[in-house]
Write a protein that holds these residues in place. Structure first.
Motif, PDB file in Angstrom:
ATOM      1  N   GLY A 138      12.959  -0.385  -7.472  1.00 55.37           N
ATOM      2  CA  GLY A 138      12.976  -1.810  -7.180  1.00 55.37           C
ATOM      3  C   GLY A 138      11.950  -2.229  -6.149  1.00 55.37           C
ATOM      4  N   LYS A 139      11.337  -1.238  -5.487  1.00 52.96           N
ATOM      5  CA  LYS A 139      10.361  -1.540  -4.437  1.00 52.96           C
ATOM      6  C   LYS A 139       8.926  -1.227  -4.882  1.00 52.96           C
ATOM      7  N   ILE A 140       8.743  -1.003  -6.176  1.00 52.37           N
ATOM      8  CA  ILE A 140       7.420  -0.598  -6.664  1.00 52.37           C
ATOM      9  C   ILE A 140       6.348  -1.612  -6.262  1.00 52.37           C
ATOM     10  N   GLU A 141       6.608  -2.895  -6.498  1.00 51.41           N
ATOM     11  CA  GLU A 141       5.611  -3.921  -6.175  1.00 51.41           C
ATOM     12  C   GLU A 141       5.344  -3.960  -4.672  1.00 51.41           C
ATOM     13  N   THR A 142       6.415  -3.826  -3.870  1.00 55.83           N
ATOM     14  CA  THR A 142       6.254  -3.867  -2.407  1.00 55.83           C
ATOM     15  C   THR A 142       5.406  -2.690  -1.924  1.00 55.83           C
ATOM     16  N   ILE A 143       5.698  -1.489  -2.454  1.00 52.90           N
ATOM     17  CA  ILE A 143       4.944  -0.297  -2.041  1.00 52.90           C
ATOM     18  C   ILE A 143       3.478  -0.449  -2.437  1.00 52.90           C
ATOM     19  N   ALA A 144       3.247  -0.932  -3.668  1.00 50.65           N
ATOM     20  CA  ALA A 144       1.863  -1.109  -4.138  1.00 50.65           C
ATOM     21  C   ALA A 144       1.128  -2.121  -3.274  1.00 50.65           C
ATOM     22  N   THR A 145       1.809  -3.204  -2.925  1.00 52.56           N
ATOM     23  CA  THR A 145       1.184  -4.243  -2.104  1.00 52.56           C
ATOM     24  C   THR A 145       0.832  -3.698  -0.723  1.00 52.56           C
ATOM     25  N   LEU A 146       1.784  -2.948  -0.109  1.00 48.09           N
ATOM     26  CA  LEU A 146       1.517  -2.368   1.205  1.00 48.09           C
ATOM     27  C   LEU A 146       0.322  -1.419   1.160  1.00 48.09           C
ATOM     28  N   LYS A 147       0.235  -0.635   0.097  1.00 47.46           N
ATOM     29  CA  LYS A 147      -0.894   0.294  -0.024  1.00 47.46           C
ATOM     30  C   LYS A 147      -2.215  -0.472  -0.164  1.00 47.46           C
ATOM     31  N   CYS A 148      -2.187  -1.571  -0.951  1.00 47.46           N
ATOM     32  CA  CYS A 148      -3.404  -2.381  -1.123  1.00 47.46           C
ATOM     33  C   CYS A 148      -3.828  -3.041   0.188  1.00 47.46           C
ATOM     34  N   LEU A 149      -2.846  -3.306   1.060  1.00 51.47           N
ATOM     35  CA  LEU A 149      -3.150  -3.952   2.342  1.00 51.47           C
ATOM     36  C   LEU A 149      -3.517  -2.933   3.427  1.00 51.47           C
ATOM     37  N   GLY A 150      -3.610  -1.668   3.027  1.00 56.57           N
ATOM     38  CA  GLY A 150      -4.095  -0.658   3.972  1.00 56.57           C
ATOM     39  C   GLY A 150      -3.063   0.295   4.504  1.00 56.57           C
ATOM     40  N   ALA A 151      -1.800   0.180   4.049  1.00 57.30           N
ATOM     41  CA  ALA A 151      -0.773   1.110   4.527  1.00 57.30           C
ATOM     42  C   ALA A 151      -1.063   2.508   3.985  1.00 57.30           C
ATOM     43  N   SER A 152      -0.974   3.505   4.845  1.00 56.49           N
ATOM     44  CA  SER A 152      -1.213   4.880   4.410  1.00 56.49           C
ATOM     45  C   SER A 152       0.008   5.420   3.670  1.00 56.49           C
ATOM     46  N   SER A 153      -0.216   6.487   2.918  1.00 56.87           N
ATOM     47  CA  SER A 153       0.889   7.105   2.180  1.00 56.87           C
ATOM     48  C   SER A 153       1.947   7.646   3.141  1.00 56.87           C
TER      49      SER A 153
END
Length: 835
Positions: free
Chosen positions: A283-298
């Motif tokens: 359910g958090k796939i979009e949120t995780i993808a967005t955070l990664k696109c905004l520069g969040a590290s793995s």
């Protein structure tokens, strides 16, 4: 921390199963540990009362010599107690029964209070037992009074002495130290015992000397003084720190088993934890993808979501601790009436920290994999793919998984008092877990390779078993482990109960007769064989001895296997024989000649000898009536205890023991009315012979088994309940996929009936496969326990297996269909627009 806290606001719905699983497992472990400590603390706090003194010295067959008695009296205040089994006869109705007879002096009890019914009056027990108007008094347990219909003032015969019932025993302070009772209690005075005719050479009487030590004399000092004063006395000494060793051993072992079962429930719940985390991440796939696109590290993504899981795991563990402690307090109130002393509620840090550690480790163990896989997935793949294309976690996360797993196993094994048992249990659970994982993957592989059915619902149901994101593995694991444990416990309990209630009575003699004097033996045999329909009257010499040295090493210093430890606790029945006993086979060495007259030889049970590390030719030293006999092991026997024939762990050659004072033990078979005729014939003629009716003894064992199995089944049910919760969580986690499937199928023309039939077949197949595997695994585990560990005959219980399969299929269908019902009612247009 900031992101984790924000993300959890209003987002706990998907973690309800997560929390429930942790709470149940932690509560079970914390509750069992706290209750066990409370019972042990209660026993320890009342050790003097339970034992009857600071010290208890026990001798079998003989009283202390004048010199020994003088030395014992110098150590403190002494109360003398003699215990034996005897027949008690109501002189009014002529009814009779076996009783646990206790003879006491005026100093009894040194600690605690012998509580009598109000009708018994206010006189002290010693005054009630004293001789009045030429007749001694007796105090009887309420069950004996009810069994014989004895009122206060009634007359009973004990041995050759008639005594008057002057009180009804409500509670006996030192009863727990006496071991398992085969009959209700009768208390008389020591002076009266001497006039019953029951005290004869070789009679099975235990002489206890309870001591309240003088001030300044410590228990360790007493042990040292006793070794110096009488190193070869052959007495058994116990102190108040372990007043009821049998009860403590029982509590410790049950607590160990229940703790391990609670840990199993927690591991089953770990599957639910993993499901909940996977569903949450879906359910958090979009949120995780967005955070990664905004520069969040793995690693940032991993830390945020692991902190969320950790917050919830701590909350669930704390809730489990509270519930576990509360449950143990409630359980202690219920157990207070069945234990010799009420539990002393002790909330120790040890069991609570252990339960919390189990909870946090389990949550971490089952969380790392889904979090690590999500960490490794690129943002583009997350945007494109709602299904699953996650990569294998990095080695560092696999290492973390291994560390968590090893820590969990190490905690379970190293904190156990029975390390070997805990290790075997853990290995068995790991094995079952591995089998179920393989079964889950096997079901998917088989479903993938099956030919396509022409029946649409069946074709779709089979396809659902192996499609990406299928709940097959979760369902097989969650239901399989709980069902396996439940089936194992049910089959073991069923086998033991059937053995005691049905199989053993068919082969067991009707009676055991004890304390037959050598001068009475011939007359006893003639009397028994004269009763019509009485057969197989067998007899052997019977005495008691205590193993004091094993291969020259003091018994208390010998390292012994768990299955052989009981043989070194206290005194054991021993006999002598010129020929091998029935019901045993010599498997090593040779039996001595019938006219053997050399140095002492002994025959041992093979399993006990191996447990003590003994072999042919080794020496064993046994103290018999104060005399130490060193015998060479001449042969080893394989004993089939289930035949109920007379058999002993130790059988000496006749030359070694024939001259020692001893009595005889006998058995006889009788059916129907012959049982009552034999019972009356023997008890009418021989006042000193005690008769143990096997049916009553087996009923006592059966009641103990039923009580134990009820406790074990109750705690095992926690595992099954956890499995059901995990099952519900697995279906809840797949809800989005079910909605998607239902919408697509509706667009392609499928009706609700078709979709419902598809889900019905899928869940029925899952439930059937899971239950069959669980039943087979549980059957195998129970079979190994019964045949290899307990060495008993296996009894098939098909009803238990069939019931397990039906219940599993029903539960899987119920939760699967409940989870899919909402998906069937979803409108097509809104679902398509949202996707």
């Amino acid at each position: 921390m900031k992101f984790a806290r924000r993300d959890l606001r209003g987002n706990l719905k998907g973690f309800r199963i997560f929390l429930a699983c942790l709470v149940l497992g932690v509560a079970a472990i914390a509750g069992v540990g706290t209750l066990s400590n409370s019972i042990t603390a209660g026993l320890r706090a009342n050790g003097q009362v339970i034992l009857g003194g600071d010290i208890d010295i026990r001798l079998t067959h003989r009283p202390a010599s004048a010199e020994e008695r003088q030395w014992i009296g110098d150590q403190g205040n002494v109360a003398e107690v003699q215990t034996l089994r005897a027949m008690v006869r109501d002189l009014n109705s002529d009814n009779r029964t076996l009783s646990e007879l206790k003879a006491v002096d005026r100093a009894y009890p040194l600690f605690g209070t012998l509580k009598l019914s109000p009708e018994s009056g206010s006189e002290a027990p010693a005054d009630l037992l004293a001789s009045k108007n030429g007749r001694y008094g007796a105090l009887v347990e309420a069950s004996l009074s009810e069994r014989l219909g004895l009122p206060i003032g009634g007359q009973i015969r004990v041995g050759e002495l008639d005594v008057e019932v002057r009180g009804i025993i409500i509670s006996e302070p030192d009863k727990a130290s006496q071991g398992m009772a085969l009959g209700p209690r009768t208390i008389i005075s020591s002076e009266a015992l001497g006039k019953t005719g029951l005290v004869q050479p070789g009679s099975l009487i235990r002489y206890h000397y309870r001591i309240a030590l003088h001030p300044g004399l410590t228990v360790p000092d007493f042990y040292e003084n006793a070794k110096v004063a009488f190193p070869d006395a052959g007495w058994r000494i116990r102190d108040a720190s372990n007043g009821a060793p049998g009860i403590k051993r029982f509590v410790d072992r049950v607590a160990l088993f229940l703790t391990l079962v609670g840990l199993t429930a927690l591991v089953v719940g770990g599957v639910g934890v993993g499901n909940a985390v996977r569903a949450y991440l879906d359910g958090k796939i979009e949120t995780i993808a967005t955070l990664k696109c905004l520069g969040a590290s793995s690693s940032f993504i991993f830390r945020v979501h692991y902190l969320q899981v950790l917050f919830l795991a701590i909350a669930g563990s704390l809730a489990g601790l509270v519930i576990g402690v509360g449950g143990s307090v409630i359980a202690a109130q219920f157990l207070a009436s069945t234990l010799p002393v009420p539990p002393k509620i002790v909330i120790s840090a040890g069991p609570l920290l252990l339960a919390a550690a189990y909870g946090l480790l389990t949550a971490t163990l089952f969380t790392i994999w889904p979090l690590a896989r999500a960490r490794e997935t690129p943002a583009a793949a997350l945007f494109r793919d709602v299904v699953s294309t996650h990569k294998r976690p990095r080695p560092i996360y696999l290492a973390a998984l291994g560390l968590c797993f090893l820590t969990l196993v190490a905690l379970a094994v190293l904190t156990s008092q029975e390390i070997w048992f805990a290790f075997i249990f853990i290995v068995s659970i790991i094995g079952i877990f591995a089998v179920l994982i393989l079964v889950g993957h096997g079901v998917q592989q088989v479903a993938r390779k099956l030919p396509r059915s022409k029946i649409p619902p069946l074709r779709l149901a089979v396809a659902n078993l192996h499609r990406p994101g299928a709940a097959t593995n979760s369902v097989v694991l969650s239901m399989g482990l709980g069902l396996t444990l439940f089936v194992t416990v049910a089959l073991i309990e069923g086998n033991l109960t059937r053995q005691v209630q049905e199989q053993l009575p068919e082969r067991a003699p009707a009676f055991f007769f004890i304390d037959i004097q050598s001068t009475q033996l011939d007359d006893f045999i003639k009397t028994a064989e004269a009763v019509p329909l009485v057969s197989e009257v067998n007899h052997v010499p019977n005495m008691r001895g205590r193993i004091v040295q094993v291969a020259g090493v003091p018994a208390e210093q010998v390292t012994v296997a768990p299955e052989a430890r009981w043989a070194l606790r206290g005194d054991r029945g021993i006999t002598y024989s010129a020929t091998p006993p029935a019901g045993a086979t010599v498997v090593a060495g040779n039996w001595w000649p019938e006219d053997y007259s050399g140095p002492p030889l002994v025959s041992m049970d093979r399993e006990i000898a191996e447990g003590m590390g003994l072999a042919l030719g080794d020496k064993l030293t046994v103290n018999v009536m104060g005399r130490e006999i060193e015998a060479e092991i001449a042969n080893l026997r394989e004993i089939d205890w289930t035949t109920m024939a007379i058999n002993f762990v130790l059988v000496f050659d006749p030359h070694s023991l024939q001259g020692a004072p001893h009595s005889h033990l006998a058995t006889a078979r009788a059916d129907g009315e012959a049982e009552n005729n034999l019972f009356r014939a023997i008890t009418d003629k021989f006042a000193n012979i005690s008769v143990i009716r096997m049916k009553e003894a087996l009923q006592t064992v059966s009641r103990i088994l039923e009580q134990l199995s009820s406790a074990v089944s109750a705690i095992s049910s926690i595992t099954l309940i956890t499995g059901v919760l995990v099952l519900a969580g697995a279906f809840a986690a797949g809800h989005r996929k079910r909605v998607y499937d239902a919408v697509i199928l509706k667009v392609l023309g499928a009706t609700r009936k078709d979709i419902f039939a598809t889900f019905l077949i899928e869940y029925a197949l899952l439930g059937l496969v899971t239950s069959v595997i669980a039943a087979a695994t549980g059957w195998f585990a129970a079979y190994m326990v019964i045949t290899e560990i307990l060495e008993a005959k296996w009894i098939s219980l098909p009803v238990t297996i069939i019931a397990t399969i039906l219940v599993s299929v029903f539960i899987t269908l119920l939760f699967g269909l409940l989870g899919s019902w909402r998906a069937l009612g979803e409108k097509v247009a809104p679902a398509l627009r949202s996707d």
